[in-house]
Design a protein around this motif. Structure first.
Motif, PDB file in Angstrom:
ATOM      1  N   ASN A   1       3.915   0.142  -5.066  1.00 16.27           N
ATOM      2  CA  ASN A   1       3.439  -0.976  -5.884  1.00 16.27           C
ATOM      3  C   ASN A   1       3.569  -0.649  -7.366  1.00 16.27           C
ATOM      4  O   ASN A   1       3.941   0.464  -7.739  1.00 16.27           O
ATOM      5  CB  ASN A   1       1.995  -1.338  -5.509  1.00 16.27           C
ATOM      6  CG  ASN A   1       1.046  -0.160  -5.725  1.00 16.27           C
ATOM      7  OD1 ASN A   1       0.989   0.413  -6.796  1.00 16.27           O
ATOM      8  ND2 ASN A   1       0.313   0.203  -4.677  1.00 16.27           N
TER       9      ASN A   1
ATOM     10  N   HIS B   1       0.821  -1.211   0.000  1.00 16.80           N
ATOM     11  CA  HIS B   1       0.000   0.000   0.000  1.00 16.80           C
ATOM     12  C   HIS B   1       0.857   1.265   0.000  1.00 16.80           C
ATOM     13  O   HIS B   1       0.334   2.366  -0.052  1.00 16.80           O
ATOM     14  CB  HIS B   1      -0.974   0.002   1.179  1.00 16.80           C
ATOM     15  CG  HIS B   1      -2.191  -0.829   0.917  1.00 16.80           C
ATOM     16  ND1 HIS B   1      -2.345  -2.102   1.370  1.00 16.80           N
ATOM     17  CD2 HIS B   1      -3.314  -0.562   0.196  1.00 16.80           C
ATOM     18  CE1 HIS B   1      -3.509  -2.592   0.963  1.00 16.80           C
ATOM     19  NE2 HIS B   1      -4.115  -1.682   0.244  1.00 16.80           N
TER      20      HIS B   1
ATOM     21  N   ALA C   1      -1.872   4.240  -0.640  1.00 15.69           N
ATOM     22  CA  ALA C   1      -2.831   4.614   0.396  1.00 15.69           C
ATOM     23  C   ALA C   1      -2.070   5.319   1.504  1.00 15.69           C
ATOM     24  O   ALA C   1      -1.059   4.824   1.981  1.00 15.69           O
ATOM     25  CB  ALA C   1      -3.523   3.358   0.934  1.00 15.69           C
TER      26      ALA C   1
ATOM     27  N   CYS D   1     -11.592   1.267   3.184  1.00 11.68           N
ATOM     28  CA  CYS D   1     -11.028   0.417   2.128  1.00 11.68           C
ATOM     29  C   CYS D   1     -11.772   0.657   0.822  1.00 11.68           C
ATOM     30  O   CYS D   1     -11.190   0.674  -0.257  1.00 11.68           O
ATOM     31  CB  CYS D   1     -11.158  -1.062   2.481  1.00 11.68           C
ATOM     32  SG  CYS D   1     -10.647  -1.491   4.162  1.00 11.68           S
TER      33      CYS D   1
ATOM     34  N   ILE E   1      -0.184   3.747  -7.120  1.00 11.11           N
ATOM     35  CA  ILE E   1      -1.347   4.281  -6.392  1.00 11.11           C
ATOM     36  C   ILE E   1      -1.144   3.904  -4.936  1.00 11.11           C
ATOM     37  O   ILE E   1      -1.104   2.723  -4.619  1.00 11.11           O
ATOM     38  CB  ILE E   1      -2.654   3.624  -6.873  1.00 11.11           C
ATOM     39  CG1 ILE E   1      -2.825   3.845  -8.369  1.00 11.11           C
ATOM     40  CG2 ILE E   1      -3.850   4.163  -6.090  1.00 11.11           C
ATOM     41  CD1 ILE E   1      -3.969   3.039  -8.958  1.00 11.11           C
TER      42      ILE E   1
ATOM     43  N   ILE F   1      -2.378  -5.894   6.462  1.00 14.39           N
ATOM     44  CA  ILE F   1      -2.116  -5.489   5.082  1.00 14.39           C
ATOM     45  C   ILE F   1      -1.140  -4.321   4.988  1.00 14.39           C
ATOM     46  O   ILE F   1      -0.608  -4.059   3.920  1.00 14.39           O
ATOM     47  CB  ILE F   1      -3.414  -5.102   4.355  1.00 14.39           C
ATOM     48  CG1 ILE F   1      -4.238  -4.186   5.257  1.00 14.39           C
ATOM     49  CG2 ILE F   1      -4.193  -6.315   3.918  1.00 14.39           C
ATOM     50  CD1 ILE F   1      -5.228  -3.369   4.532  1.00 14.39           C
TER      51      ILE F   1
ATOM     52  N   CYS G   1     -11.201   3.085  -2.209  1.00 18.95           N
ATOM     53  CA  CYS G   1     -10.358   2.689  -3.349  1.00 18.95           C
ATOM     54  C   CYS G   1     -10.841   1.404  -3.995  1.00 18.95           C
ATOM     55  O   CYS G   1     -10.943   1.310  -5.206  1.00 18.95           O
ATOM     56  CB  CYS G   1      -8.914   2.479  -2.906  1.00 18.95           C
ATOM     57  SG  CYS G   1      -8.051   4.000  -2.515  1.00 18.95           S
ATOM     58  N   HIS G   2     -11.089   0.388  -3.168  1.00 18.78           N
ATOM     59  CA  HIS G   2     -11.517  -0.914  -3.698  1.00 18.78           C
ATOM     60  C   HIS G   2     -13.035  -0.934  -3.739  1.00 18.78           C
ATOM     61  O   HIS G   2     -13.674  -1.014  -2.696  1.00 18.78           O
ATOM     62  CB  HIS G   2     -11.073  -2.049  -2.768  1.00 18.78           C
ATOM     63  CG  HIS G   2      -9.580  -2.163  -2.588  1.00 18.78           C
ATOM     64  ND1 HIS G   2      -8.773  -2.855  -3.458  1.00 18.78           N
ATOM     65  CD2 HIS G   2      -8.754  -1.690  -1.620  1.00 18.78           C
ATOM     66  CE1 HIS G   2      -7.509  -2.812  -3.033  1.00 18.78           C
ATOM     67  NE2 HIS G   2      -7.469  -2.112  -1.913  1.00 18.78           N
TER      68      HIS G   2
ATOM     69  N   ASP H   1      -6.000   7.589   4.561  1.00 17.68           N
ATOM     70  CA  ASP H   1      -6.893   6.900   3.628  1.00 17.68           C
ATOM     71  C   ASP H   1      -7.514   5.676   4.300  1.00 17.68           C
ATOM     72  O   ASP H   1      -8.680   5.359   4.084  1.00 17.68           O
ATOM     73  CB  ASP H   1      -6.128   6.432   2.375  1.00 17.68           C
ATOM     74  CG  ASP H   1      -5.870   7.565   1.392  1.00 17.68           C
ATOM     75  OD1 ASP H   1      -6.605   8.570   1.433  1.00 17.68           O
ATOM     76  OD2 ASP H   1      -4.929   7.442   0.577  1.00 17.68           O
TER      77      ASP H   1
ATOM     78  N   HIS I   1      -9.157  -9.523   5.802  1.00 22.07           N
ATOM     79  CA  HIS I   1      -7.834  -8.978   5.468  1.00 22.07           C
ATOM     80  C   HIS I   1      -7.250  -8.178   6.626  1.00 22.07           C
ATOM     81  O   HIS I   1      -7.612  -7.030   6.849  1.00 22.07           O
ATOM     82  CB  HIS I   1      -7.928  -8.065   4.257  1.00 22.07           C
ATOM     83  CG  HIS I   1      -8.321  -8.780   3.004  1.00 22.07           C
ATOM     84  ND1 HIS I   1      -7.472  -9.609   2.330  1.00 22.07           N
ATOM     85  CD2 HIS I   1      -9.484  -8.801   2.321  1.00 22.07           C
ATOM     86  CE1 HIS I   1      -8.089 -10.108   1.261  1.00 22.07           C
ATOM     87  NE2 HIS I   1      -9.318  -9.635   1.238  1.00 22.07           N
TER      88      HIS I   1
HETATM   89  C1  HEC Z   1      -5.810   4.767  -1.466  1.00 18.98           C
HETATM   90  C2  HEC Z   1      -6.323   3.549  -2.052  1.00 18.98           C
HETATM   91  C3  HEC Z   1      -6.400   2.288  -1.215  1.00 18.98           C
HETATM   92  C4  HEC Z   1      -6.991   2.121   0.028  1.00 18.98           C
HETATM   93  C5  HEC Z   1      -7.656   3.177   0.897  1.00 18.98           C
HETATM   94  C6  HEC Z   1      -6.881   0.719   0.340  1.00 18.98           C
HETATM   95  N1  HEC Z   1      -6.222   0.054  -0.669  1.00 18.98           N
HETATM   96 FE1  HEC Z   1      -5.827  -1.928  -0.747  1.00 18.98          FE
HETATM   97  N2  HEC Z   1      -4.751  -1.677  -2.432  1.00 18.98           N
HETATM   98  C7  HEC Z   1      -4.667  -0.503  -3.162  1.00 18.98           C
HETATM   99  C8  HEC Z   1      -3.836  -0.732  -4.340  1.00 18.98           C
HETATM  100  C9  HEC Z   1      -3.512   0.301  -5.417  1.00 18.98           C
HETATM  101  C10 HEC Z   1      -3.413  -2.081  -4.294  1.00 18.98           C
HETATM  102  C11 HEC Z   1      -2.578  -2.843  -5.311  1.00 18.98           C
HETATM  103  C12 HEC Z   1      -1.200  -3.082  -4.825  1.00 18.98           C
HETATM  104  C13 HEC Z   1      -0.569  -4.180  -5.674  1.00 18.98           C
HETATM  105  O1  HEC Z   1      -1.138  -5.262  -5.718  1.00 18.98           O
HETATM  106  O2  HEC Z   1       0.483  -3.933  -6.228  1.00 18.98           O
HETATM  107  C14 HEC Z   1      -4.009  -2.649  -3.075  1.00 18.98           C
HETATM  108  C15 HEC Z   1      -3.839  -3.979  -2.662  1.00 18.98           C
HETATM  109  C16 HEC Z   1      -4.594  -4.588  -1.669  1.00 18.98           C
HETATM  110  C17 HEC Z   1      -4.532  -6.000  -1.348  1.00 18.98           C
HETATM  111  C18 HEC Z   1      -3.660  -7.052  -2.015  1.00 18.98           C
HETATM  112  C19 HEC Z   1      -2.217  -6.867  -1.691  1.00 18.98           C
HETATM  113  C20 HEC Z   1      -1.893  -7.131  -0.248  1.00 18.98           C
HETATM  114  O3  HEC Z   1      -1.249  -6.283   0.383  1.00 18.98           O
HETATM  115  O4  HEC Z   1      -2.287  -8.183   0.280  1.00 18.98           O
HETATM  116  C21 HEC Z   1      -5.432  -6.193  -0.316  1.00 18.98           C
HETATM  117  C22 HEC Z   1      -5.754  -7.517   0.370  1.00 18.98           C
HETATM  118  C23 HEC Z   1      -6.015  -4.904  -0.001  1.00 18.98           C
HETATM  119  N3  HEC Z   1      -5.479  -3.956  -0.839  1.00 18.98           N
HETATM  120  C24 HEC Z   1      -6.943  -4.696   0.992  1.00 18.98           C
HETATM  121  C25 HEC Z   1      -7.279  -3.417   1.499  1.00 18.98           C
HETATM  122  C26 HEC Z   1      -8.031  -3.196   2.711  1.00 18.98           C
HETATM  123  C27 HEC Z   1      -8.580  -4.298   3.607  1.00 18.98           C
HETATM  124  C28 HEC Z   1      -8.126  -1.829   2.874  1.00 18.98           C
HETATM  125  C29 HEC Z   1      -8.776  -1.075   4.026  1.00 18.98           C
HETATM  126  C30 HEC Z   1      -8.209  -1.310   5.367  1.00 18.98           C
HETATM  127  C31 HEC Z   1      -7.454  -1.218   1.735  1.00 18.98           C
HETATM  128  N4  HEC Z   1      -6.942  -2.216   0.945  1.00 18.98           N
HETATM  129  C32 HEC Z   1      -7.362   0.152   1.506  1.00 18.98           C
HETATM  130  C33 HEC Z   1      -5.258   0.700  -2.831  1.00 18.98           C
HETATM  131  C34 HEC Z   1      -5.927   0.978  -1.635  1.00 18.98           C
END
Ligand code: HEC
Ligand code: HEC
Ligand code: HEC
Ligand code: HEC
Length: 191
Positions: free
Chosen positions: A73, A70, A79, A143, A77, A184, A146-147, A83, A181
């Motif tokens: 990557n 995060h 976090a 989360c 993008i 992370i 973004c997702h 965020d 999750h």
């Molecule tokens: C600001 C945007 C943003 C936010 C907020 C965010 N993510 Fe992500 N997340 C991403 C991006 C971009 C990737 C891709 C990174 C990669 O795979 O290279 C990612 C990857 C992941 C992954 C796969 C990679 C790993 O680290 O295991 C998981 C699971 C995940 N996010 C869960 C979450 C969860 C749960 C939250 C909330 C607590 C969250 N994300 C908040 C942008 C965000």
């Protein structure tokens, strides 16, 4: 003095002043300045620099985040701390800022009970539980800024993800992202 206040709110005679009392202008200007300061404070307290200023040297969460996907990557993008930790809706944001703001300042400068030697052993799990509960309560809304599960292309996800990523199933089970999750952005606490 009395005449000053009276003058402030009396309608001006000159036409080009549109008949708006001077007090009205000053009142608006003060309001705008207050709003700008408030906005600035909200933003300034949402930056990584602000959070890191306190957390570096006290615990290891910043270093762990810097090593996580995060923070760096293939897409670039990233976090920020806020965020994930600060809700975007106004009420949630103010609640988080005020409650943890007061507590964290008090703990950092008066209690000073957390340090690099005792963080992992004595504090991480307690703090992580607090975060899990907060995220649970808001259905992992941070989360989803973004997702967006509604935009997931499930077909291209690995099968384990595909089977677990059905919002209708989450609703039935009452789960959200954080139930599946953890760890992370930081080291997973041992339970
Ligand atoms: C600001 C945007 C943003 C936010 C907020 C965010 N993510 Fe992500 N997340 C991403 C991006 C971009 C990737 C891709 C990174 C990669 O795979 O290279 C990612 C990857 C992941 C992954 C796969 C990679 C790993 O680290 O295991 C998981 C699971 C995940 N996010 C869960 C979450 C969860 C749960 C939250 C909330 C607590 C969250 N994300 C908040 C942008 C965000
Ligand atoms: C004034 C110093 C200070 C600043 C600035 C600060 N923190 Fe903290 N933070 C602390 C302390 C001290 C604790 C431990 C509180 C406790 O022991 O209950 C903490 C705990 C936390 C926790 C864990 C438990 C909880 O309270 O939810 C999170 C998450 C957190 N901080 C995130 C952030 C984020 C995100 C920012 C920036 C928006 C930030 N912190 C800025 C001092 C600070
Ligand atoms: C019921 C459990 C569950 C829930 C709820 C859940 N996930 Fe997952 N997720 C998984 C599993 C299992 C995987 C696959 C992990 C693996 O293969 O290592 C996964 C994988 C992912 C990945 C990586 C996908 C890829 O292409 O590799 C991301 C990103 C992710 N989840 C984000 C989220 C976010 C964000 C939410 C909330 C909107 C969420 N997940 C909700 C169980 C869940
Ligand atoms: C991608 C989302 C995400 C980002 C970015 C993120 N955190 Fe966290 N943070 C979490 C989650 C989820 C937890 C709950 C514990 C866990 O599952 O690892 C957590 C837990 C914590 C804790 C409690 C101690 C612990 O290790 O569990 C602190 C303190 C904390 N975060 C501070 C920060 C600070 C400061 C930043 C920025 C330097 C930051 N976090 C960035 C998601 C994030």
């Amino acid at each position: 003095m009395k005449s000053f206040w009276k003058k402030l709110w009396s309608q001006p005679n000159a036409k080009w002043l549109l008949g708006i009392p001077l007090g009205g202008f000053l009142f608006l200007a003060a309001g705008a300045a207050a709003l700008a300061t408030f906005n600035f404070s909200l933003r300034a307290t949402n930056t990584n620099e602000f959070c890191e200023g306190c957390h570096i040297g006290m615990d290891t969460v910043v270093e762990e985040y810097h090593a996580s996907k995060h923070y760096r990557n293939e897409y670039g993008i990233i976090a920020t701390c806020a965020d994930c930790h600060v809700p975007q809706d106004f009420v949630g944001k103010m609640k988080t800022k005020i409650s943890s703001g007061i507590k964290d300042v008090y703990k950092k400068y008066w209690v000073k009970d957390i340090n690099l030697n005792n963080f992992d052993q004595d504090h991480r799990l307690r703090l992580a539980r607090h975060v899990w509960q907060a995220m649970d309560e808001q259905g992992s809304s941070t989360c989803q800024s973004c997702h967006n599960p509604a935009k997931w292309d499930l077909k291209v996800q690995p099968s384990r993800a595909r089977h677990n990523h059905k919002p209708e199933v989450w609703e039935e089970k009452g789960v959200s992202c954080i139930d599946c999750h953890t760890g992370i952005a930081h080291k997973k606490p041992f339970r």
